[in-house]
Design a protein around this motif. Structure first.
Motif, PDB file in Angstrom:
ATOM      1  N   UNK A  21       0.829  -1.209   0.000  1.00  0.00           N
ATOM      2  CA  UNK A  21       0.000   0.000   0.000  1.00  0.00           C
ATOM      3  C   UNK A  21       0.864   1.261   0.000  1.00  0.00           C
ATOM      4  N   UNK A  22       1.925   1.274   0.812  1.00  0.00           N
ATOM      5  CA  UNK A  22       2.791   2.453   0.877  1.00  0.00           C
ATOM      6  C   UNK A  22       3.543   2.662  -0.435  1.00  0.00           C
ATOM      7  N   UNK A  23       3.979   1.565  -1.057  1.00  0.00           N
ATOM      8  CA  UNK A  23       4.645   1.690  -2.352  1.00  0.00           C
ATOM      9  C   UNK A  23       3.707   2.308  -3.385  1.00  0.00           C
ATOM     10  N   UNK A  24       2.443   1.895  -3.354  1.00  0.00           N
ATOM     11  CA  UNK A  24       1.460   2.456  -4.279  1.00  0.00           C
ATOM     12  C   UNK A  24       1.205   3.925  -3.967  1.00  0.00           C
ATOM     13  N   UNK A  25       1.150   4.268  -2.668  1.00  0.00           N
ATOM     14  CA  UNK A  25       0.932   5.663  -2.291  1.00  0.00           C
ATOM     15  C   UNK A  25       2.115   6.543  -2.687  1.00  0.00           C
ATOM     16  N   UNK A  26       3.315   5.968  -2.669  1.00  0.00           N
ATOM     17  CA  UNK A  26       4.502   6.706  -3.121  1.00  0.00           C
ATOM     18  C   UNK A  26       4.467   6.892  -4.633  1.00  0.00           C
ATOM     19  N   UNK A  51      -3.356   5.086 -11.795  1.00  0.00           N
ATOM     20  CA  UNK A  51      -4.443   4.117 -11.617  1.00  0.00           C
ATOM     21  C   UNK A  51      -4.057   3.044 -10.586  1.00  0.00           C
ATOM     22  N   UNK A  52      -2.875   2.461 -10.750  1.00  0.00           N
ATOM     23  CA  UNK A  52      -2.410   1.417  -9.822  1.00  0.00           C
ATOM     24  C   UNK A  52      -2.200   1.999  -8.427  1.00  0.00           C
ATOM     25  N   UNK A  53      -1.610   3.208  -8.368  1.00  0.00           N
ATOM     26  CA  UNK A  53      -1.355   3.852  -7.088  1.00  0.00           C
ATOM     27  C   UNK A  53      -2.609   4.248  -6.344  1.00  0.00           C
ATOM     28  N   UNK A  54      -3.726   4.275  -7.032  1.00  0.00           N
ATOM     29  CA  UNK A  54      -5.010   4.581  -6.392  1.00  0.00           C
ATOM     30  C   UNK A  54      -5.789   3.308  -6.065  1.00  0.00           C
ATOM     31  N   UNK A  55      -5.733   2.332  -6.964  1.00  0.00           N
ATOM     32  CA  UNK A  55      -6.480   1.089  -6.783  1.00  0.00           C
ATOM     33  C   UNK A  55      -5.918   0.242  -5.646  1.00  0.00           C
ATOM     34  N   UNK A  56      -4.605   0.074  -5.614  1.00  0.00           N
ATOM     35  CA  UNK A  56      -3.981  -0.837  -4.656  1.00  0.00           C
ATOM     36  C   UNK A  56      -4.226  -0.421  -3.198  1.00  0.00           C
ATOM     37  N   UNK A  57      -4.006   0.856  -2.805  1.00  0.00           N
ATOM     38  CA  UNK A  57      -4.266   1.212  -1.404  1.00  0.00           C
ATOM     39  C   UNK A  57      -5.726   0.993  -1.004  1.00  0.00           C
ATOM     40  N   UNK A  58      -6.661   1.363  -1.874  1.00  0.00           N
ATOM     41  CA  UNK A  58      -8.074   1.165  -1.549  1.00  0.00           C
ATOM     42  C   UNK A  58      -8.375  -0.312  -1.335  1.00  0.00           C
ATOM     43  N   UNK A  59      -7.813  -1.165  -2.181  1.00  0.00           N
ATOM     44  CA  UNK A  59      -8.034  -2.601  -2.051  1.00  0.00           C
ATOM     45  C   UNK A  59      -7.375  -3.151  -0.788  1.00  0.00           C
TER      46      UNK A  59
END
Length: 383
Positions: A98-103, A129-137
């Motif tokens: 999640x943190x990697x996606x937020x970065x 898109x990936x940086x938004x989808x992954x943390x939410x999931x």
């Protein structure tokens, strides 16, 4: 008299439990629509200008919105150290993901329009898109696992031992909650775009948001039934010791047939899932009718209801253990010291109003729709 009540250890514990919920809801309400716009980006923007318009509806505020996430993590660290220790170590790989996606998100915001290349910009759009989808999931999956109980136990010296695995987190119920979380932010992002964008972008967002709201309603109902009939709950065997020490091993905990027994004991908490369903239904109708402000408010109402329903359902637990119920963490036995909670409350009483006022001022200054002229005019500094 009021100060005396606030000085009570149990009162401070309840206040900090409520503040943690407030911060998590604040994160979902603000950064939630950021993530929703990011997930919607490939579907609502058919060319570079349209995607830039969508990005610029969140460009000025996304950094400030992530402050709520930092405050939530800081609150867990400072007010609930055992919760921080177990969750951030047991969910290490999930948190790292999640943190990697937020970065990845801020990098995509900053670099996306640095070059005119279509491949370059398209790549960063998909990164967003990936940086938004992954943390939410991932955040939804984490909540799903908390509701089922986490495989950890405490040693006699209160050292947390996590016995699960990353793949174990990806169980069907947790994945269902994760998908609910994704649908929720898509609905919220669509409602935000209805307020901040216009024309075909707002139209496409509304069409996606309508479907997302229906998915939210269906999955939220499914998760509730799943929770009622297939997931065991937890309960304290004896009433907690008033103002007692923070030692989970002193509490007796047992597993029950269902978390939903809490609604028989405290019927008033049913207001939370009612708000969750009602908000999603109103958001669906608002998106269909192309209403703006009321739709965004309905989406916010749904998020408040859904997140509150989790906290109120598992109260007083913050992290139950499904392999050693006695090790389960509750608000009565897993907080920081009395002095720590009181000093932090004074600091929060000073700084939280300032954060809220500044946030409100920023949104007031940046209010209004983002148009094609705004980002294509000479000298534009937009993303």
């Amino acid at each position: 008299m009021i100060l005396h009540e606030l000085m009570q250890f149990d009162t401070l514990r309840i206040i900090w439990w409520a503040l943690l919920g407030f911060l998590l809801i604040g994160f979902a309400l603000t950064d939630g629509f950021d993530m929703g716009v990011g997930v919607l980006l490939p579907f609502i923007g058919k060319n570079d200008v349209e995607r830039r318009i969508a990005i610029n509806t969140i460009g000025p505020v996304w950094e400030g919105n992530q402050v709520w996430f930092i405050l939530g993590g800081g609150t867990i660290f400072a007010a609930w150290p055992p919760l921080y220790a177990v969750s951030f170590s047991g969910f290490y790989l999930a948190m790292f993901l999640a943190l990697a996606a937020l970065i990845l998100r801020p990098v995509a915001f900053k670099y996306r329009s640095k070059r005119e290349s279509k491949i370059w910009r398209s790549s960063w759009d998909w990164a967003l898109f990936v940086g938004s989808l992954v943390p939410a999931l991932v955040f939804g999956i984490a909540i799903g696992n908390v509701l089922q109980g986490v495989p950890f136990h405490l040693t006699d010296d209160l050292r947390a031992i996590y016995e699960g695995s990353f793949l174990g987190l990806l169980n069907p119920f947790a994945l269902s909650v994760g998908l609910t979380s994704v649908a929720m932010v898509v609905m919220h992002g669509a409602a935000w775009l209805g307020v901040k964008a216009e024309g075909v972008i707002a139209q496409r967002a509304a069409q996606c948001g309508e479907k997302a709201a229906l998915v939210v309603i269906a999955l939220y109902a499914l998760n509730g039934l799943w929770l009622a009939f297939m997931v065991e709950g937890f309960a304290l065997v004896d009433p907690h010791v008033p103002n007692g020490p923070s030692n989970p091993l002193l509490s007796e905990v047992t597993q029950t047939s269902s978390w939903l027994l809490a609604y028989a004991e405290r019927p008033w908490i049913a207001i939370a899932p009612v708000l969750g369903f009602a908000g999603a239904i109103m958001a669906n109708r608002g998106l269909k009718a192309r209403r703006e402000i009321s739709t965004l408010l309905a989406s916010k109402l749904s998020i408040i209801g859904m997140i509150s329903s989790v906290g109120l359902t598992i109260f007083p637990f913050v992290l139950p253990s499904n392999i050693d119920p006695k090790s389960s963490l509750s608000i009565w036995d897993s907080s920081s010291s009395h002095l720590t909670l009181f000093v932090m409350l004074i600091s929060t009483a000073i700084f939280m109003p300032l954060i809220l006022c500044y946030t409100a001022w920023v949104y007031k200054v940046l209010w209004g729709k983002v148009t094609e002229d705004d980002i294509t005019k000479p000298g534009s500094t937009h993303y």
